[in-house]
Write an enzyme that holds these catalytic residues in place. Sequence first.
Site, PDB file in Angstrom:
ATOM      1  N   ASP A  74       0.806  -1.221   0.000  1.00  0.00           N
ATOM      2  CA  ASP A  74       0.000   0.000   0.000  1.00  0.00           C
ATOM      3  C   ASP A  74       0.839   1.271   0.000  1.00  0.00           C
ATOM      4  OD1 ASP A  74       0.851  -0.368   2.611  1.00  0.00           O
ATOM      5  OD2 ASP A  74      -1.139  -0.203   3.517  1.00  0.00           O
ATOM      6  N   ASP A 453       3.149   1.252  13.475  1.00  0.00           N
ATOM      7  CA  ASP A 453       2.649  -0.126  13.400  1.00  0.00           C
ATOM      8  C   ASP A 453       3.456  -1.142  14.190  1.00  0.00           C
ATOM      9  OD1 ASP A 453       0.679   0.819  11.634  1.00  0.00           O
ATOM     10  OD2 ASP A 453       1.951   0.455   9.916  1.00  0.00           O
TER      11      ASP A 453
END
Length: 740
Positions: A74, A453
């Site tokens: 992404d 993350d």
Amino acid sequence: MHASRLSRRAVLAGTAAAAALTTVPPLQGRAHAAEVTAATPSYRWRNAVIGGTGFITGVLFHPAVRGLAYARTDIGGAYRWDERAARWTPLTDHLGWDDWNLLGVESLAVDPAHPDRLYLALGTYAQSWAGNGAILRSEDRGATWTRTDLTVKLGGNEDGRGAGERLLVDPRDSGTLWLGTRHDGLLKSSDRGATWAVVSGFPATTSASGQGVTFLVAVGRAVYAGWGDGDGTATAVNLYRTTDGTTWEPVPGQPTGTSAKVPIRAAHDRHTRELYVTYADAPGPNGQSAGSVHKLATATATATATDRWTDVTPVQPGGSDAFGYGGVAVDARHAGTVVVSTNNRWADGDTVFRSTDGGRTWASLKDAAVFDVSETPFLDWGEDHPKFGWWIQALALDPYDSKHLVYGTGATLYGTRDLTHWAPRIRGLEETSVIQLISPPVGEAHLISASRDIGVMYHERLTASPSRGMATNPVFGSATGIAQATGRPAYVVRTGWGDNGNGAYSGDGGRTWAPFAAQPSLAHDAPGPIATSADGGTLLWSFVHWDGTKYAAHRSADNGATWSEVSSFPKGATPVADPADPTLFYAYDTDTGTLYASTDSGLSFTARARGLPAGDSQFQLVAAPGRTGDLWLSVKWNGLYRSVDGGASFSKVASCWASYTLGFGRSAPGADYPAIYQVGSTGTITAVHRSDDEARTWVRINDDRHQWGWTGQSIAGDPRVYGRVYLATNGRGIQCGELV
């Protein structure tokens, strides 16, 4: 997963605010900057290995070449699988600063009849502030590229990014390509992607959801298009097809309703002539609570009256077990063998279902799964076992090996050769979004990193994923800051978004951690950057909510046991400790263009230099190691400034006209000042530079093949190895450069 949505204006050489700064000489132009830029030295670049860490949105095995596969991400570009080396080769590292929006891959396509041809549809965001998308086409499997800029926007990091491939080589003609867009309908190229035009006969109408075409798939000589902008009603259309390449029509009898609102992916079983389609009530990867799997008998695709749909959903979502369906793949060697994945199934956990009888019965592969994550230990997430995965939308079966199955997650790519034993298939693929780097002056590790993350990692080796995985006690989903006491390197602190605490300290250089005994109430919802004094005796913690709201900083003088507000500290600013004097702290208020300083260990702050560039969305204040009051201010398009009097005054550095991030490393042989590393512009392009003479001259140390899009977050030279530099990227992990 990746929350960083980076906007970017055109790069400016200066602003009125900078021109009005009385303590700064007039701005120097590009011509002067180019004159003081030396020749490029020879550098070798490689990733400091973490392994994956980002959302793998698509994997595609080539149908005609054994061992050839491609992956898309992404925000981290595209990769090609090297079967002999058992690792991924990055294909888009050549994209530079101005093309940062192209590191998100909306789709990829291969040509079954021409194995060396590869196509990429690039574009990270479809927002108004982002640039248009582009098509890259290659004749050598991605070694070299030809580019076509589009007039439409693509959304490789938007909702729906895990849907099927929106780019397709026409099954009738290798020179014809189709591209499904989110807001601009269906595009077609008749010259292998060189030019594109809107398909006027495509009947669907876009809506505000921004999904548009969710996939394109070939079924014999026909092309099917999933449509994600339907409303889920009984009359909604979510699947179209053309059998002649000109006329498009709704596929009759297609499933409707909430559980089939958005078609996510499709795969065609050529043996049984059936098309399997996964559905959900939202595009994902988040927000799905219903879904289904259906198959369409396509034996006579031109005779619409014979179309026959069958519901083959493995498990119906419902109640507390809410989820959608994502990936789907068929076995090219065995008729009726198909795999599908659940997505956003947080209650029972996502899984992959497999059927060998055309979807009549299913078995969950999670039930017998055995994982080995020793190659990337962070996948334990601080627990005693890894998760099967989440955000499972990329799912692929090797057409030459029925038991070679891979699936992507929000953090890695898992693979198996026997449908039971799983391990990461991630070597060479690095997609971390990194926010801050520290290279300690002593100790086992040459690098500590803070990332979105995956929190904080201690890199005892640069060639292997950190053996301790993510920093635990507590685990942070995303880090917001790390700091090391320069006079006491064993003491390190970190902050971030965590469920069981938002701040922690280490007494052994970052190997092990303990949570602060207490934390300010703001820490849970607005953890920000942190600083520690040179002796580790004082902590300053700044607070910034994810929506940008800024709050007062807090101070602790007892290792986080108690905290008090520092009302004179500029709200939301990043605290910076003086590396030599433990009583000194600094902060730059970008709202007012004012440098603040504290001489009483952070108890109070007063304004010093005023009239500095204000309003810039990106800045960095850095203190030169081993020196008191030697400050460097990097202010994006306004360039670089230096103070040698603790921020009382600043001078404009003439050798560069744009500066995004700055760091220091071991000095050059014979030099008495640390090497300076910078991402900025000294000439006509934004690049990575090194200066060995206090920023009087610079050398570019990256090259056109190694640019990695947006690289303006953090850079750190190694204080023990001259020439070695660590570079944080937004999607290509940590790049390590060394002189050769």
